[in-house]
Design a protein around this motif. Structure first.
Motif, PDB file in Angstrom:
ATOM      1  N   GLN A 214       0.847  -1.185   0.000  1.00 35.46           N
ATOM      2  CA  GLN A 214       0.000   0.000   0.000  1.00 35.46           C
ATOM      3  C   GLN A 214       0.886   1.240   0.000  1.00 35.46           C
ATOM      4  OE1 GLN A 214      -2.757  -0.430   3.175  1.00 35.46           O
ATOM      5  NE2 GLN A 214      -3.715   1.536   2.855  1.00 35.46           N
ATOM      6  N   ARG A 215       0.368   2.347  -0.546  1.00 35.40           N
ATOM      7  CA  ARG A 215       1.096   3.605  -0.513  1.00 35.40           C
ATOM      8  C   ARG A 215       0.120   4.725  -0.230  1.00 35.40           C
ATOM      9  NH1 ARG A 215       0.252   6.507  -5.183  1.00 35.40           N
ATOM     10  NH2 ARG A 215      -0.526   5.301  -6.915  1.00 35.40           N
ATOM     11  N   SER A 216       0.645   5.858   0.204  1.00 31.32           N
ATOM     12  CA  SER A 216      -0.237   6.996   0.475  1.00 31.32           C
ATOM     13  C   SER A 216      -0.735   7.583  -0.838  1.00 31.32           C
ATOM     14  CB  SER A 216       0.482   8.058   1.308  1.00 31.32           C
ATOM     15  OG  SER A 216       1.626   8.531   0.645  1.00 31.32           O
ATOM     16  N   ASP A 217      -1.957   8.043  -0.823  1.00 30.21           N
ATOM     17  CA  ASP A 217      -2.554   8.640  -2.018  1.00 30.21           C
ATOM     18  C   ASP A 217      -2.228  10.115  -2.148  1.00 30.21           C
ATOM     19  OD1 ASP A 217      -3.741   6.274  -2.830  1.00 30.21           O
ATOM     20  OD2 ASP A 217      -5.562   6.661  -1.689  1.00 30.21           O
ATOM     21  N   LYS A 218      -1.847  10.728  -1.039  1.00 27.37           N
ATOM     22  CA  LYS A 218      -1.565  12.158  -1.085  1.00 27.37           C
ATOM     23  C   LYS A 218      -0.235  12.463  -0.397  1.00 27.37           C
ATOM     24  CE  LYS A 218      -3.668  13.685   3.151  1.00 27.37           C
ATOM     25  NZ  LYS A 218      -4.275  14.833   3.749  1.00 27.37           N
ATOM     26  N   PRO A 219       0.421  13.514  -0.822  1.00 26.26           N
ATOM     27  CA  PRO A 219       1.666  13.909  -0.164  1.00 26.26           C
ATOM     28  C   PRO A 219       1.366  14.572   1.183  1.00 26.26           C
ATOM     29  CG  PRO A 219       1.161  15.412  -1.963  1.00 26.26           C
ATOM     30  CD  PRO A 219       0.133  14.325  -1.995  1.00 26.26           C
ATOM     31  N   HIS A 220       2.265  14.372   2.130  1.00 24.56           N
ATOM     32  CA  HIS A 220       2.129  14.957   3.464  1.00 24.56           C
ATOM     33  C   HIS A 220       3.159  16.069   3.626  1.00 24.56           C
ATOM     34  CE1 HIS A 220      -0.637  11.763   4.511  1.00 24.56           C
ATOM     35  NE2 HIS A 220       0.220  10.920   3.937  1.00 24.56           N
ATOM     36  N   SER A 221       2.808  17.082   4.391  1.00 19.88           N
ATOM     37  CA  SER A 221       3.624  18.293   4.486  1.00 19.88           C
ATOM     38  C   SER A 221       4.930  18.118   5.249  1.00 19.88           C
ATOM     39  CB  SER A 221       2.813  19.422   5.114  1.00 19.88           C
ATOM     40  OG  SER A 221       2.369  19.042   6.403  1.00 19.88           O
ATOM     41  N   SER A 222       5.071  17.006   5.984  1.00 18.82           N
ATOM     42  CA  SER A 222       6.324  16.762   6.706  1.00 18.82           C
ATOM     43  C   SER A 222       6.605  15.261   6.770  1.00 18.82           C
ATOM     44  CB  SER A 222       6.267  17.338   8.130  1.00 18.82           C
ATOM     45  OG  SER A 222       5.390  16.571   8.936  1.00 18.82           O
ATOM     46  N   GLU A 223       7.859  14.938   7.002  1.00 20.97           N
ATOM     47  CA  GLU A 223       8.243  13.530   7.150  1.00 20.97           C
ATOM     48  C   GLU A 223       7.565  12.932   8.377  1.00 20.97           C
ATOM     49  OE1 GLU A 223      12.292  10.792   7.301  1.00 20.97           O
ATOM     50  OE2 GLU A 223      12.471  12.971   7.213  1.00 20.97           O
ATOM     51  N   GLU A 224       7.493  13.706   9.445  1.00 23.84           N
ATOM     52  CA  GLU A 224       6.867  13.233  10.684  1.00 23.84           C
ATOM     53  C   GLU A 224       5.388  12.899  10.472  1.00 23.84           C
ATOM     54  OE1 GLU A 224       5.929  14.781  15.227  1.00 23.84           O
ATOM     55  OE2 GLU A 224       7.172  16.007  13.921  1.00 23.84           O
ATOM     56  N   LEU A 225       4.681  13.761   9.762  1.00 24.98           N
ATOM     57  CA  LEU A 225       3.261  13.517   9.498  1.00 24.98           C
ATOM     58  C   LEU A 225       3.072  12.281   8.619  1.00 24.98           C
ATOM     59  CD1 LEU A 225       0.348  14.384   9.845  1.00 24.98           C
ATOM     60  CD2 LEU A 225       0.652  15.918   7.897  1.00 24.98           C
ATOM     61  N   ALA A 226       3.905  12.118   7.611  1.00 27.13           N
ATOM     62  CA  ALA A 226       3.825  10.932   6.753  1.00 27.13           C
ATOM     63  C   ALA A 226       4.076   9.671   7.572  1.00 27.13           C
ATOM     64  CB  ALA A 226       4.826  11.038   5.612  1.00 27.13           C
ATOM     65  N   ARG A 227       5.058   9.727   8.479  1.00 34.17           N
ATOM     66  CA  ARG A 227       5.366   8.568   9.326  1.00 34.17           C
ATOM     67  C   ARG A 227       4.179   8.237  10.238  1.00 34.17           C
ATOM     68  NH1 ARG A 227       9.716   6.078   9.797  1.00 34.17           N
ATOM     69  NH2 ARG A 227      10.970   7.793   8.993  1.00 34.17           N
TER      70      ARG A 227
END
Length: 59
Positions: free
Chosen positions: A31-44
């Motif tokens: 699976q992968r995220s569908d949208k980009p996140h504004s920070s590495e921490e938020l994506a994690r």
């Protein structure tokens, strides 16, 4: 423990400065995220939450 899942955080090319996550199951992309996140921490955090959902309730 998140076995058999691993979380990979990657920077986006566009928009620059954003990050996405990829969940792998035994090395294969699941699976992968569908949208980009504004920070590495938020994506994690979002990726870790998705792994928790995949693992299901604690037994």
């Amino acid at each position: 423990m998140t076995y058999p899942y691993t979380l990979e955080i990657k920077p986006c090319e566009k928009p620059e400065g954003h990050f996405t996550w990829i969940i792998r199951e035994r090395g294969k992309r699941l699976q992968r995220s569908d949208k980009p996140h504004s920070s590495e921490e938020l994506a994690r955090k979002k990726g870790e939450a998705e792994i928790e959902r995949l693992l299901g309730p604690v037994r």
